[in-house]
Design an enzyme around this catalytic site. Structure first.
Site, PDB file in Angstrom:
ATOM      1  N   CYS A 192     -12.406  -8.739   4.434  1.00  0.00           N
ATOM      2  CA  CYS A 192     -11.641  -7.765   5.221  1.00  0.00           C
ATOM      3  C   CYS A 192     -12.618  -6.855   5.943  1.00  0.00           C
ATOM      4  O   CYS A 192     -13.227  -5.966   5.330  1.00  0.00           O
ATOM      5  CB  CYS A 192     -10.696  -6.952   4.348  1.00  0.00           C
ATOM      6  SG  CYS A 192      -9.725  -5.766   5.321  1.00  0.00           S
ATOM      7  N   HIS A 251      -9.453  -9.023  -2.366  1.00  0.00           N
ATOM      8  CA  HIS A 251      -9.462  -8.124  -1.212  1.00  0.00           C
ATOM      9  C   HIS A 251     -10.256  -6.876  -1.578  1.00  0.00           C
ATOM     10  O   HIS A 251     -10.037  -6.287  -2.642  1.00  0.00           O
ATOM     11  CB  HIS A 251      -8.029  -7.741  -0.830  1.00  0.00           C
ATOM     12  CG  HIS A 251      -7.941  -6.975   0.447  1.00  0.00           C
ATOM     13  ND1 HIS A 251      -8.339  -5.664   0.559  1.00  0.00           N
ATOM     14  CD2 HIS A 251      -7.509  -7.346   1.687  1.00  0.00           C
ATOM     15  CE1 HIS A 251      -8.150  -5.249   1.802  1.00  0.00           C
ATOM     16  NE2 HIS A 251      -7.654  -6.256   2.505  1.00  0.00           N
ATOM     17  N   ASP A 307      -5.539  -8.134  11.285  1.00  0.00           N
ATOM     18  CA  ASP A 307      -5.095  -7.170  10.285  1.00  0.00           C
ATOM     19  C   ASP A 307      -4.784  -5.840  10.954  1.00  0.00           C
ATOM     20  O   ASP A 307      -5.554  -5.359  11.788  1.00  0.00           O
ATOM     21  CB  ASP A 307      -6.182  -6.998   9.231  1.00  0.00           C
ATOM     22  CG  ASP A 307      -5.688  -6.311   7.987  1.00  0.00           C
ATOM     23  OD1 ASP A 307      -4.466  -6.266   7.788  1.00  0.00           O
ATOM     24  OD2 ASP A 307      -6.525  -5.823   7.210  1.00  0.00           O
ATOM     25  N   HIS A 308      -3.685  -5.269  10.583  1.00  0.00           N
ATOM     26  CA  HIS A 308      -3.219  -3.997  11.118  1.00  0.00           C
ATOM     27  C   HIS A 308      -3.164  -4.067  12.652  1.00  0.00           C
ATOM     28  O   HIS A 308      -3.328  -5.110  13.252  1.00  0.00           O
ATOM     29  CB  HIS A 308      -4.079  -2.835  10.626  1.00  0.00           C
ATOM     30  CG  HIS A 308      -3.996  -2.646   9.134  1.00  0.00           C
ATOM     31  ND1 HIS A 308      -4.669  -1.647   8.467  1.00  0.00           N
ATOM     32  CD2 HIS A 308      -3.305  -3.329   8.175  1.00  0.00           C
ATOM     33  CE1 HIS A 308      -4.411  -1.713   7.176  1.00  0.00           C
ATOM     34  NE2 HIS A 308      -3.584  -2.735   6.970  1.00  0.00           N
ATOM     35  N   HIS A 351      -9.477 -11.111   6.963  1.00  0.00           N
ATOM     36  CA  HIS A 351      -8.697 -10.096   7.664  1.00  0.00           C
ATOM     37  C   HIS A 351      -9.623  -9.507   8.719  1.00  0.00           C
ATOM     38  O   HIS A 351     -10.654  -8.921   8.373  1.00  0.00           O
ATOM     39  CB  HIS A 351      -8.261  -8.975   6.720  1.00  0.00           C
ATOM     40  CG  HIS A 351      -7.266  -9.384   5.697  1.00  0.00           C
ATOM     41  ND1 HIS A 351      -6.790  -8.502   4.744  1.00  0.00           N
ATOM     42  CD2 HIS A 351      -6.637 -10.556   5.465  1.00  0.00           C
ATOM     43  CE1 HIS A 351      -5.911  -9.122   3.974  1.00  0.00           C
ATOM     44  NE2 HIS A 351      -5.811 -10.375   4.386  1.00  0.00           N
ATOM     45  N   TYR A 386       1.627  -2.745  10.564  1.00  0.00           N
ATOM     46  CA  TYR A 386       1.994  -4.132  10.843  1.00  0.00           C
ATOM     47  C   TYR A 386       3.021  -4.248  11.970  1.00  0.00           C
ATOM     48  O   TYR A 386       4.070  -4.851  11.814  1.00  0.00           O
ATOM     49  CB  TYR A 386       2.502  -4.808   9.567  1.00  0.00           C
ATOM     50  CG  TYR A 386       1.397  -5.003   8.568  1.00  0.00           C
ATOM     51  CD1 TYR A 386       0.610  -6.151   8.589  1.00  0.00           C
ATOM     52  CD2 TYR A 386       1.111  -4.022   7.627  1.00  0.00           C
ATOM     53  CE1 TYR A 386      -0.424  -6.320   7.697  1.00  0.00           C
ATOM     54  CE2 TYR A 386       0.074  -4.186   6.724  1.00  0.00           C
ATOM     55  CZ  TYR A 386      -0.684  -5.337   6.757  1.00  0.00           C
ATOM     56  OH  TYR A 386      -1.716  -5.488   5.867  1.00  0.00           O
TER      57      TYR A 386
END
Length: 394
Positions: free
Chosen positions: A271, A233, A351-352, A298, A368
Site C-alpha cells: 500500500c 496491509h 486506492d482511495h 494498493h 471510495y
C-alpha cells in the site's frame, strides 16, 4: 498488472454495472456483514462470487478476512477462533479466492480526522491532522502520556481547536476517526473507546509481535495447503495512535513479518499510501526489496507535513515516485512470468480518491468515490501504458 476495484457489496452505493464502466475487471470485496470471529459460510461466499461473475468480473482477492481482537490481544482460549478462521479460509479457497488481504492493527482500521478536506481546484480528500488527533487523545480521551506522541506545534493547535470547538464538532471528529471500520461494525463514542482501550493495557510492541507470530503460525500452513496467499496491509497511519503499538509501519517491520513465518504464502499488500505517510519509508525501494512477496497492491499517494499530518494527493501527485514504483512492480511481474509462476500477474486497485464532480451526492464509503477513483485508475493505466511503450522502444 490486473486492474482491481474495491466493492463493499450490499453496503456500497456504487453498483457492479457502474464499476464495469471504469474498465476494472477484478473485484476486491469481503463479507462485511459477518461479525469478527465467525465462520464465513461457503454458500454465502458462493452467492457473492456468482453475483460478481454474472456482472462480468473475477473475485481473486478478499479484503479483508478480519482478525478478532482477542487474537491480537492473545486473550484466553483462542482455539475456536483459529479454527473458525481456517474454516473460512477453506471455504474461500473452495470458491476460487486466491489472496487474503488483512491487517493486524489493534482496535481500529485506517484512521483519519477529516473525511472531506478541501483540495486545490475543487473536491475533497481524506486527511489526518495531527493537531485534531492530539485534541482527541489529549483533551477528549484524556489519555495518560498522549502529549509525548505529538510535537509542540500540533499539541498547541490541538489545544486551541478543543477550546474553540463545540460538542457537534467533537462528535464529527470522533465519527471521522471511526469511519475506517468497514461494513456494519460498531463505532465507539468517547466512553466506549476508553473502555475498549483498557483491553490493551500492558500490551506493548513485543507482546503484539508475539501474538502476531502465533496467528501466522496458525494460518500460514493451512494457506499453503489450500493454495492461498496472505497479504498483510500496512498500518494506516504508520505510527502508534491511542497508545496502541503499530507493528507493520516501516520497511524493517515488514521484514520482521515476512520472516516470522518463512513461506511464500506469508506476503504483503504493497500500500503506497499507508507506507508513504511515514517520512522514513522509500516506497519504490520497499517494493524492490519485498517484490517476491507482494501479492496485491494498493496504489495511491499522500502529501506529508512536518507536524505528522498528511492528506491524500492525486494518484500521480504527492510524495511517492509513482512512476518508479509501478516500474518496479512491472519488473517483478516480468520476472515471475519468466519463472513460470502461476501468480505472475499482480492485481492492483486505485486506492482511495478525491471526491469530485458529483461524487458527493452518492454518500459512498469515505475515500471510495466513483469518479475520484476512476480518475486514479485512468492515470495509473496511462502511466503503465507509457512505461510499456518506452520499454518496447528501448
Amino acid at each position: 498488472m490486473k486492474e482491481g476495484w474495491r466493492w463493499y457489496g450490499s453496503f456500497d452505493r456504487i453498483s457492479l454495472s457502474e464499476i464495469a464502466q471504469t474498465g476494472a475487471r477484478e473485484i476486491v470485496t469481503a463479507l462485511y456483514e459477518i461479525p469478527y470471529g465467525e465462520v464465513w459460510p461457503r454458500e454465502t461466499i458462493a452467492k457473492m462470487r456468482q453475483s460478481i461473475e454474472l456482472a462480468g468480473f473475477n473475485w481473486p482477492i478478499v479484503e479483508s478476512l478480519p482478525i478478532h481482537e482477542r487474537i491480537k490481544k492473545g486473550e484466553g482460549d483462542l482455539s475456536t477462533l483459529f479454527s473458525n478462521y481456517r474454516q473460512s479460509m477453506a471455504n474461500l479457497a473452495a470458491e476460487g479466492v486466491k489472496v487474503i488481504c488483512y491487517n493486524f492493527m489493534p482496535l481500529l482500521d485506517w484512521t483519519r480526522t477529516d473525511l472531506r478536506a478541501p483540495v486545490d481546484g475543487g473536491g475533497t480528500c481524506l486527511r489526518f491532522d495531527a493537531a485534531r488527533m492530539a485534541a482527541l487523545e489529549v483533551f477528549m480521551l484524556e489519555r495518560e502520556g498522549a502529549e509525548a506522541d505529538y510535537c509542540d506545534d500540533a499539541l498547541e493547535r490541538g489545544r486551541v481547536w478543543f477550546r474553540l470547538s463545540d460538542e457537534a464538532k467533537r462528535d464529527r471528529l470522533m465519527a471521522s476517526v471511526m469511519a475506517g471500520l468497514p461494513g456494519a461494525y460498531d463505532r465507539y463514542n468517547i466512553k466506549q473507546l476508553k473502555e475498549a482501550l483498557k483491553g490493551y493495557e500492558g500490551i506493548d510492541r513485543e507482546t503484539l509481535r508475539a501474538n502476531y507470530k502465533r496467528f501466522l503460525d496458525e494460518v500460514i500452513p493451512a494457506a499453503e495447503e489450500l493454495g492461498l496467499s496472505f497479504a498483510v496491509h500496512p498500518d494506516d497511519p504508520p505510527r502508534d495512535i491511542l497508545g496502541l503499538p503499530r507493528i507493520v509501519s516501516t520497511e524493517e517491520d515488514i521484514a520482521w513479518v515476512l520472516s516470522a513465518h518463512e513461506s511464500r504464502a506469508n506476503g504483503l499488500t504493497l500500500c503506497s499510501g499507508s507506507l508513504g505517510a511515514h517520512p522514513d519509508n522509500d516506497i519504490p525501494a520497499i517494493a524492490r526489496r519485498f517484490a517476491d512477496k507482494i501479492h496485491f497492491a494498493h496504489l495511491r499517494n499522500v502529501r506529508k507535513f512536518a507536524d505528522g499530518s498528511f492528506e491524500e494527493a492525486t494518484h500521480l501527485g504527492g510524495d511517492t515516485d509513482m512512476a518508479l514504483l509501478v516500474a518496479n512492480l512491472l519488473d517483478e511481474e516480468k520476472r515471475r512470468q519468466e519463472e513460470g509462476r502461476a501468480d505472475s500477474d499482480i492485481v492492483f486497485r486505485p486506492d482511495h480518491g478525491h471526491e469530485m464532480l458529483d461524487d458527493d451526492r452518492r454518500d459512498t464509503h469515505p475515500g471510495y468515490p466513483l469518479i475520484g477513483r476512476m480518475r486514479g485508475l485512468a492515470e495509473l493505466r496511462g502511466l503503465m501504458a507509457g512505461i510499456h511503450h518506452e520499454r518496447a522502444k528501448a
